[in-house]
Design an enzyme around this catalytic site. Structure first.
Site, PDB file in Angstrom:
ATOM      1  N   GLU A 214      -9.998   2.257   1.200  1.00 56.90           N
ATOM      2  CA  GLU A 214      -8.728   1.972   0.523  1.00 56.90           C
ATOM      3  C   GLU A 214      -8.990   1.118  -0.709  1.00 56.90           C
ATOM      4  O   GLU A 214      -9.680   0.099  -0.640  1.00 56.90           O
ATOM      5  CB  GLU A 214      -7.795   1.238   1.480  1.00 56.90           C
ATOM      6  CG  GLU A 214      -6.483   0.774   0.904  1.00 56.90           C
ATOM      7  CD  GLU A 214      -5.624   0.026   1.919  1.00 56.90           C
ATOM      8  OE1 GLU A 214      -4.594  -0.529   1.513  1.00 56.90           O
ATOM      9  OE2 GLU A 214      -5.995  -0.006   3.117  1.00 56.90           O
ATOM     10  N   ASP A 216      -6.792  -0.931  -3.208  1.00 56.77           N
ATOM     11  CA  ASP A 216      -5.464  -1.446  -3.536  1.00 56.77           C
ATOM     12  C   ASP A 216      -5.417  -1.819  -5.017  1.00 56.77           C
ATOM     13  O   ASP A 216      -5.782  -2.929  -5.417  1.00 56.77           O
ATOM     14  CB  ASP A 216      -5.139  -2.661  -2.676  1.00 56.77           C
ATOM     15  CG  ASP A 216      -4.888  -2.303  -1.225  1.00 56.77           C
ATOM     16  OD1 ASP A 216      -4.398  -1.188  -0.980  1.00 56.77           O
ATOM     17  OD2 ASP A 216      -5.200  -3.121  -0.340  1.00 56.77           O
ATOM     18  N   GLU A 219      -0.787  -4.564  -5.359  1.00 55.96           N
ATOM     19  CA  GLU A 219       0.117  -5.053  -4.318  1.00 55.96           C
ATOM     20  C   GLU A 219       0.851  -6.222  -4.936  1.00 55.96           C
ATOM     21  O   GLU A 219       0.229  -7.203  -5.362  1.00 55.96           O
ATOM     22  CB  GLU A 219      -0.654  -5.482  -3.073  1.00 55.96           C
ATOM     23  CG  GLU A 219      -1.319  -4.325  -2.354  1.00 55.96           C
ATOM     24  CD  GLU A 219      -1.890  -4.727  -1.010  1.00 55.96           C
ATOM     25  OE1 GLU A 219      -1.260  -4.419   0.011  1.00 55.96           O
ATOM     26  OE2 GLU A 219      -2.960  -5.350  -0.998  1.00 55.96           O
ATOM     27  N   HIS A 230     -11.131  -2.262  -0.394  1.00 57.44           N
ATOM     28  CA  HIS A 230     -11.435  -2.347   1.041  1.00 57.44           C
ATOM     29  C   HIS A 230     -12.469  -1.274   1.364  1.00 57.44           C
ATOM     30  O   HIS A 230     -12.146  -0.087   1.451  1.00 57.44           O
ATOM     31  CB  HIS A 230     -10.183  -2.099   1.886  1.00 57.44           C
ATOM     32  CG  HIS A 230      -9.118  -3.135   1.755  1.00 57.44           C
ATOM     33  ND1 HIS A 230      -9.025  -4.220   2.602  1.00 57.44           N
ATOM     34  CD2 HIS A 230      -8.084  -3.251   0.888  1.00 57.44           C
ATOM     35  CE1 HIS A 230      -7.972  -4.955   2.274  1.00 57.44           C
ATOM     36  NE2 HIS A 230      -7.384  -4.390   1.223  1.00 57.44           N
TER      37      HIS A 230
END
Length: 436
Positions: A214, A216, A219, A230
């Site tokens: 993942e 990101d 956010e 991640h």
């Protein structure tokens, strides 16, 4: 944790059990984005947005009885994982009326709470990636997230013979938390071992989770933002079992194949409290452009951030934390940050930046979402977290200006039902081709 996810399944290098119901026609809204080859040379492309399978109406095949109500399964239709895939169908979605999702031209608006005819829905998931965003309507406790995951582009349609719905119906989701609240994984139900949530009337945790890398990109709310890779030792989607999944949903957060914490850059957390927010350097009361660059490969990859607002390009703030250098995410930055904050460092164990670079090179699916947090009230993004820490002495615990009493879903949902986030003007291309 993810209340609703929207996949943009034709962006970047994305290519191409669950039975399909016939009560609601599935009609995907179009959304344009741009592929750039050089500054000022961009070509418009048209993609589609699709709501994640987890938030669709799931009913008995050939009938109207729910297979899932509130946070509990229909034990007649879903005696076990395999029978649930055989007996239940997921239906099409009324994107605007039920989910508050409106696509128009190059923009997508996600509304937090939408009261529909039959339900109330809460929430709505070496190159350069750029988009415009308006987070002025997102208060403490909400997260308008835009990110990439290494889920199968076809939603697992080819891999799993019992999956009859595929990407068209938003199947196959995974992320680095190895979420166990998914109703279907690998073409089977997630019924066995399902435990309804004690504080969320619509969710629960099953016996399996769905893991994958993942990235990101974004956010954020109007108070704080973070960019976080991640890594996972197993990059592509894989199913995990029980607490061995790790992540937010398991007793041992670090037991799985993915790094649940990631290596984040949050300007406030890195000591610069006047950089991002309403009236600050990046003024979140107004729309702005977010630029993310991926420079280099393998462990040498650097993730660099810029903002553009009011005709000015704004470099990311540099860390003021002693012993932590720079304004971008590199292996060196992660080494220094984890040491300075005393955080558990699992990224390297899961392949670190090299595996993140590999996931990006393989192609990932873009997810846009709007959600509130039943696990930690979003304090990890915009407040003091953990709550018992003192930001003056415990470096890294200050993450935003929000009070530690903020973010409770019951409060956010009752006080800010009209909260929205708008993503628009998405572009992808070589370095320095999408902005300026």
């Amino acid at each position: 944790m993810y209340r609703s996810l929207v996949f943009a399944a034709s962006l970047l290098s994305v290519a191409r059990g669950q039975l399909v119901g016939t009560e609601q026609t599935e009609t995907h809204s179009g959304m344009t984005w741009q592929s750039c080859t050089a500054k000022g040379s961009c070509t418009s492309k048209t993609g589609k947005v699709v709501i994640d399978a987890n938030w669709r109406w799931l009913h008995v095949k050939g009938g109207y009885n729910n297979c899932y109500t509130g946070n509990e399964w229909n034990t007649t239709a879903c005696k076990d994982n395999k029978s649930c895939a055989t007996n239940c169908a997921m239906d099409g979605a009324d994107y605007k009326g039920t989910y508050g999702i409106t696509a128009s031209g190059n923009s997508l608006q996600l509304k937090f709470i939408t009261k529909g005819s039959y339900s109330t829905n809460i929430g709505s998931r070496n190159s350069e990636f750029t988009f415009d965003v308006d987070v002025s309507g997102l208060p403490c406790g909400l997260n308008g997230a835009l990110y990439f995951v290494s889920m199968d582009a076809d939603g697992g349609l080819k891999k799993y013979s019992t999956n009859k719905a595929g990407a068209k119906y938003g199947t196959g989701y995974c992320d680095a938390q190895c979420p166990r609240d998914l109703k279907f994984i690998n073409g089977e139900g997630n019924v066995e071992g399902w435990a309804p949530s004690v504080n969320d009337a619509n969710a629960g945790v099953g016996g399996h989770g769905s893991c994958c890398a993942e990235m990101d990109i974004w956010e954020a709310n109007s108070v704080s933002t973070a960019v976080t890779p991640h890594s996972c030792s197993t990059i592509e989607q894989s199913r995990c079992n029980g607490d061995d999944c790790g992540g937010t949903y398991s007793a041992d957060r670090y037991a799985g194949v993915c790094d649940p914490d990631g290596c984040d850059f949050n300007s406030y957390r890195m000591g610069v409290k006047d950089f991002y927010g309403k009236g600050k350097t990046v003024d979140t009361s107004k729309k702005f452009t977010v630029v993310t660059q991926f420079i280099g490969t393998c462990n040498a990859m650097e993730i660099k951030r810029f903002y553009v607002q009011g005709g000015k390009t704004i470099a990311n703030s540099a860390s003021t934390i002693p012993g932590v250098d720079g304004n971008s995410i590199t292996t060196k930055f992660c080494d220094q940050q984890k040491a300075a904050f005393g955080d558990k460092y699992t990224s390297k164990d899961k392949g670190g930046m090299a595996n993140m670079a590999k996931a990006l090179a393989n192609g990932m699916v873009l997810v846009m979402s709007l959600w509130d947090d039943y696990y930690s009230n979003m304090l990890w993004l915009d407040s003091r977290y953990p709550r018992d820490k003192n930001p003056d002495t415990d470096l890294g615990s200050g993450r935003g200006d929000c009070e530690t009493t903020s973010g409770a879903p019951a409060d956010v949902e009752s006080q800010h039902p009209d909260a929205t986030v708008i993503y628009s003007n998405i572009k992808s291309g070589p370095l320095n081709s999408t902005f300026g």
